[in-house]
Scaffold this active site. Structure first.
Site, mmCIF file in Angstrom:
data_model
loop_
_atom_site.group_PDB
_atom_site.id
_atom_site.type_symbol
_atom_site.label_atom_id
_atom_site.label_comp_id
_atom_site.label_asym_id
_atom_site.label_seq_id
_atom_site.Cartn_x
_atom_site.Cartn_y
_atom_site.Cartn_z
ATOM 1 N N ARG A 57 35.637 28.473 32.740
ATOM 2 C CA ARG A 57 34.992 29.565 33.498
ATOM 3 C C ARG A 57 33.999 30.289 32.605
ATOM 4 N NH1 ARG A 57 39.285 33.562 35.936
ATOM 5 N NH2 ARG A 57 39.777 31.823 37.296
ATOM 6 N N ARG B 137 37.719 40.979 32.151
ATOM 7 C CA ARG B 137 37.087 39.733 32.621
ATOM 8 C C ARG B 137 35.612 39.931 32.958
ATOM 9 N NH1 ARG B 137 41.013 36.250 34.860
ATOM 10 N NH2 ARG B 137 42.939 36.475 33.687
ATOM 11 N N LYS C 291 45.494 40.767 32.779
ATOM 12 C CA LYS C 291 44.055 40.710 33.060
ATOM 13 C C LYS C 291 43.530 42.076 33.517
ATOM 14 C CE LYS C 291 44.577 37.468 36.226
ATOM 15 N NZ LYS C 291 44.517 36.596 37.417
ATOM 16 N N LYS D 266 39.923 43.970 35.400
ATOM 17 C CA LYS D 266 38.679 43.633 36.107
ATOM 18 C C LYS D 266 37.853 44.875 36.437
ATOM 19 C CE LYS D 266 40.626 39.431 38.038
ATOM 20 N NZ LYS D 266 40.971 38.660 39.241
ATOM 21 N N CYS E 86 39.832 30.278 48.412
ATOM 22 C CA CYS E 86 39.975 30.039 46.969
ATOM 23 C C CYS E 86 40.030 28.533 46.704
ATOM 24 C CB CYS E 86 41.249 30.697 46.468
ATOM 25 S SG CYS E 86 42.735 29.827 47.011
ATOM 26 N N CYS F 25 44.390 23.867 41.129
ATOM 27 C CA CYS F 25 45.137 25.086 40.815
ATOM 28 C C CYS F 25 46.636 24.810 40.748
ATOM 29 C CB CYS F 25 44.858 26.166 41.856
ATOM 30 S SG CYS F 25 45.808 27.650 41.488
ATOM 31 N N CYS G 218 47.863 30.750 47.825
ATOM 32 C CA CYS G 218 49.093 31.426 47.387
ATOM 33 C C CYS G 218 48.809 32.925 47.375
ATOM 34 C CB CYS G 218 49.530 30.912 46.002
ATOM 35 S SG CYS G 218 48.723 31.731 44.617
ATOM 36 N N CYS H 219 43.050 35.104 45.191
ATOM 37 C CA CYS H 219 41.783 34.875 44.476
ATOM 38 C C CYS H 219 40.548 34.962 45.368
ATOM 39 C CB CYS H 219 41.825 33.532 43.751
ATOM 40 S SG CYS H 219 43.134 33.464 42.518
#
Ligand code: SRM
Ligand code: SF4
Length: 573
Positions: free
Chosen positions: A82, A151, A217, A219, A438, A444, A483, A487
């Site tokens: 990424r 991120r 994480k 953001k 996603c 994934c 899931c 995302c």
């Protein structure tokens, strides 16, 4: 809703990820040794946690997992990579590099992500250094694109207000750079730069993150009203640009958004950010840094499922956060300024910016750039990149803006758009161009159901229903994820689908059209037939009963299908 409901504060021994970070010698671990091991395409489990901080994930192809197990072969391991691309802006040269290396080292496709950057899949570990070095030559890096750090910083790519857009892009870049880890591990491992002997003092090596980085994480994104295209309330820190008479006054600060949860665990929930005040442009970097350090110091390092900033805040309250922030800054935020969002989607086609340059927003289904027999999307964009002198802007809705096009170039680019039949959104239904999925299978590792590979065919069927109901021009946002990690920001869709098992989804209704309200569970664990049978009467009723300009998400609440969810603490009620 219980008035005083809060998130739990969990205390316990640090999770194993904390050990991995602390013992990693500032994100080095044994990644070099893992890459050099010729006996497996995999890397060690600890290193797999650490490569995330360098923007890459070890994955395996889930389509062939069982077959390989039967054949006693190790899974088909490869990396997902990424890019860090603040504000989603790339030059034509960078586009061409990504296109080239996707073919040379990846699976020949590119993914435009929901956070405005590129992902490549299928890179074998033997090719990783070459891949990263090619990116570096094009001035691209993947530092902190994943991992327990700040991120990729999102920034509204709004093409209408070009001057403000330029400014927002600068802030996205400055914030991203300010919050980058300072360790030289990335340069040593991937770019073969000489090893720097790091001091043992965390403050010297990592003044912001210290040696344990963040609990989870983090953001940050910047929105420019009236467009909430970056879904500002889903960010740990959302900045809402306040523009008066064409000039940027500063930012309202929203805190504690985040969408991930776990099925069946009500102590995990999606949460919407809350605005705590306003700061001037010159104070924004200091403000986000101090907020991030509050999360560094107070975030849950024991249970990763409750470790995001939203839980830190919900456990202690907004007043606690504001006091802590004031103490760290030495001054207080001003009162929040008025703002208004109209939508969280993209607006398609050509528009002229305030700088007299043109901008073309193209619809890219689920962000996947690839060639197929009847749609040569990747080739077309390569041809555009070869003649384009402006930039590419990746949108937060997985679309693409060909930005800053001169009048002379507009004609040529349009010819290519026509030649390859690229979609400026208008020939796609309103439903399709407002839908997002996603990645999910096959790459994934957390997917429970299909998403990118399934949503287009579900939309085909829903298009039949909306047409029958006379709603073909109505914009309704649909978001699907394989899931509950969310995302594609599924809990903000007016209709949300979240995978439970192969072919089975939870269906959520009632998200706000401007991304201001979460949706709520309406049906659990249903397959396609039930999805269509459930939505059909609701859509017909909406067509008949809605008030003028009433959005679908608002209607299902007014009609009593679901309750409005204004705080994640009500999400599971
Ligand atoms: Fe995500 C994990 C893909 C945006 C919440 N996400 C993953 C991983 C890396 C799976 C894994 O951990 O093994 C997925 C890789 C799939 C693949 O094969 O490529 C993945 N996330 C994506 C992308 C590519 C989806 C897309 O279709 O575009 C997006 C990349 C963004 C980027 O460029 O940085 C992506 N992920 C998001 C968003 C949306 C956003 O940020 O605007 C969210 C919800 C917002 C949030 O963070 O709360 C999101 N991803 C998660 C979570 C849940 C985090 C949580 O708080 O519980 C995970 C799992 C985790 O962290 O444990 C996750
Ligand atoms: Fe994978 Fe789940 Fe994220 Fe989809 S929502 S990409 S299935 S982690």
């Amino acid at each position: 809703m219980e008035k005083n409901k809060t998130a739990p504060v969990q205390e316990g021994p640090p999770s194993d990820n904390e050990r991995i970070k602390r013992e990693s010698s500032y994100l080095r671990g044994t990644i070099e040794e893992s890459l050099a091991d010729p006996l497996t395409a995999n890397i060690t489990a600890d290193d797999a946690q650490l490569t995330k901080f360098h923007g890459s994930y070890m994955q395996d192809d889930r389509d062939v997992r069982n077959e390989r197990r039967k054949q006693k072969l190790e899974p088909a391991y490869s990396f997902m990579v990424r890019v860090r691309l603040p504000g989603g802006t790339a030059t034509p040269e960078q586009w061409l590099t990504m296109d080239r290396i996707a073919h040379e080292y990846g699976n020949g496709t590119l993914r435009l992500t929901t956070r405005q950057t590129f992902q490549m899949h299928g890179i074998l570990k033997w090719n990783m250094k070459k891949n990263m070095q090619a990116m570096n030559e094009a001035m691209l890096d993947t530092i902190a694109a994943c991992g327990d750090v700040n991120r990729n910083v999102m920034g509204a790519p709004n093409p209408h207000e070009s001057d403000i857009h330029e400014e927002i892009q600068r802030y996205a870049k400055d914030i991203s750079e300010h919050l980058l880890p300072r360790t030289k591990a990335y340069h040593e491992i991937w770019l073969d730069e000489e090893k720097v002997v790091d001091s043992s003092e965390p403050e010297e090596v990592e003044p912001i993150y210290k040696d344990v980085y963040l609990p989870r994480k983090f953001k940050i994104g910047i929105a420019v009203p009236p467009s909430n295209d970056i879904d500002v309330f889903s960010q740990d820190i959302g900045l809402i640009a306040i523009v008066e008479d064409g000039s940027l006054q500063g930012f309202n600060i929203s805190v504690g958004g985040g969408l991930g949860m776990t099925h069946g665990e009500s102590e995990t929930y999606p949460q919407i950010g809350r605005v705590i005040g306003f700061c001037r442009p010159e104070h924004v970097i200091d403000t986000v840094e101090k907020l991030l350090t509050i999360q560094r110091d107070y975030g849950n390092r024991s249970n990763r499922k409750n470790a995001r900033f939203k839980y830190t805040i919900d456990a202690r309250g907004l007043d606690w956060l504001k006091n802590e922030l004031t103490e760290r800054l030495g001054w207080s935020l001003e009162e929040e300024r008025p703002y208004h969002f109209e939508h969280n989607g993209d607006r398609y086609g050509w528009v002229k910016g305030s700088n007299n340059r043109w901008h073309l927003t193209l619809f890219i289904q689920n962000g996947r750039i690839k060639d197929s027999e009847d749609y040569q999307l990747m080739t077309a964009l390569r041809e555009i990149a070869k003649i384009h002198t402006g930039e590419f802007r990746l949108s937060p809705n997985q679309n693409l803006i060909i930005g800053n096009v001169t009048s002379q170039k507009k004609k040529k680019i349009n010819e290519l758009v026509e030649q390859y039949g690229l979609s400026d959104g208008k020939r796609d239904s309103a439903l399709r161009r407002n839908a997002m999925a996603c990645v999910a299978f096959p790459t994934c590792g957390l997917a429970m159901a299909e998403s990118e590979r399934y949503l287009p065919s579900l939309i085909d069927k829903l298009e039949g229903i909306v047409e029958e109901a006379g709603l073909q021009d109505n914009e309704i946002t649909i978001r699907m994820t394989g899931c509950p990690n969310g995302c594609a920001r599924s809990t903000l869709g007016e209709i949300g689908f979240i995978g439970k098992a192969p072919g089975k989804y939870n269906m959520y209704l009632g998200g706000g059209f401007a991304g201001e309200r979460l949706n709520k569970l309406y049906r659990e664990n249903i397959g396609e037939e039930e999805i269509l049978n459930t939505l059909r009467p609701i859509l017909f009723e909406y067509a008949k009963e809605r008030d003028e300009e009433e959005h679908f998400g608002d209607y299902v609440i007014r009609a009593g299908y679901v309750e409005a969810v204004h705080s994640g603490l009500q999400f599971h009620d």
